[in-house]
Design a protein around this motif. Structure first.
Motif: not given
Length: 342
Positions: A133-140
């Motif tokens: 939720d805090e962005g660990a998978l962003e940009g993939q």
């Protein structure tokens, strides 16, 4: 002839029987058995039995799709033996459904909560729900869609499948793709532990109402469940069919159940006797699983798609019992004296 064919088949695998009690029953012991629609149940069984690997199940499947289908009740009574499996915990039936929520394929100020597809396994361990939720998978590039409410996504993940209605009326259909490996933890149980509710009071609607009254506590509540479910696009499944279950086949409203595969083979017929305000006695098929479905007397009944199905499913928290129908030789092999003799 049918009985002789089945008795001649060899067994290749059995459900896990540690710390369980096994009782072989007769069909006369099943309350309401004679009144069920055995033909409907046979159709559901035939829809997935071809995916069962063991020789006895394959033989039964071939018979189910042949002349034996002319008398469905006789087929079940001649081919199977009812087996009651108990592990000490009381029976608990719950319900699940296929939600439909609004969303978009593109992010916006309103649709800002991503719905992720399955990432590659990380080298350093899976992130928790909070970390995702805090962005660990962003940009993939894993985003399949975007929705408005984190709680909608949370309940979509609990159900394991769903439909997202997009602008313009199109529908994106999602199926379970995997999870991050953490054990499921009930947020309803967390609210009970806080003293907010009694166990019998908790439902999806009750949780939604509590979050509306306490919006500042929403994220902390959701993060208590570190498990996170990922989805895949299953647009190839016809709209009139149910979502894909654990056997990767469509499940059927009020004929498919999720069970613990440690106790029941996926694809097996299972007789249920559900108590409660809306009693139910019918032959189901074990075609699904769930992270919260653990134990020999635990089942989740599939109620269909949409809001009304969700309301019906949310009311179910009932006792009773369930009895699996196993091929005759397989059923007898579960008797303690047979297990002890090797």
């Amino acid at each position: 002839m049918l009985r002789h064919v089945l008795l001649a088949l060899s067994l290749t695998s059995l459900p896990a029987m540690a710390d369980t009690r096994v009782t072989l029953l007769e069909f006369d012991d099943l309350s309401g058995w004679a009144d069920d629609d055995h033909g409907f149940a046979l159709d559901v069984f035939a829809g997935t039995c071809g995916d069962m690997d063991e020789a006895d199940w394959r033989a039964l499947c071939a018979l189910a799709k042949g002349p034996a289908a002319a008398d469905p009740r006789a087929f079940f009574e001649h081919a199977f033996r009812p087996v009651l499996i108990e592990d000490g915990d009381p029976m608990l039936f719950t319900g699940y459904f296929e939600p439909e929520i609004r969303g978009d394929r593109f992010p916006s100020d309103y649709y800002s909560v991503p719905v992720y597809g399955m990432p590659d396994p990380p080298a350093t361990g899976w992130p928790t729900r909070r970390e995702i939720d805090e962005g660990a998978l962003e940009g993939q590039g894993l985003e399949l869609a975007w929705v408005h409410d984190p709680l909608d996504l949370f309940f979509l993940q609990i159900q394991g499948s769903g439909r997202i209605r997009l602008p313009g009326g199109q529908v994106l259909r999602l199926g379970y793709a995997g999870a991050n490996g953490y054990d499921y933890s009930s947020i309803g149980a967390a609210l009970v532990a806080r003293g907010e509710f009694e166990p019998h009071e908790v439902s999806a609607d009750v949780i939604r109402s509590w979050v509306r009254r306490n919006p500042e506590q929403r994220d902390a509540l959701l993060w208590q469940n570190m498990s996170y479910v990922f989805f895949r696009d299953i647009g190839e499944v016809p709209a009139e069919l149910g979502p894909l279950g654990a056997m990767n086949r469509s499940i059927t409203t009020l004929r498919s159940i999720a069970v613990d595969p440690a106790h029941y083979p996926l694809g097996a017929p299972v007789w249920i006797e559900k108590a409660g305000a809306t009693p139910m006695q019918r032959l189901m098929v074990a075609q699904d699983t769930g992270s919260a479905i653990k134990g020999a007397q635990r089942a989740d009944i599939f109620f269909g798609t949409g809001r009304e199905a969700g309301r019906q499913a949310g009311r179910i928290r009932d006792g009773g019992r369930m009895v699996v129908l196993l091929p005759i030789q397989r059923a007898y092999a579960l008797l303690p004296e047979r297990l002890a003799s090797g």
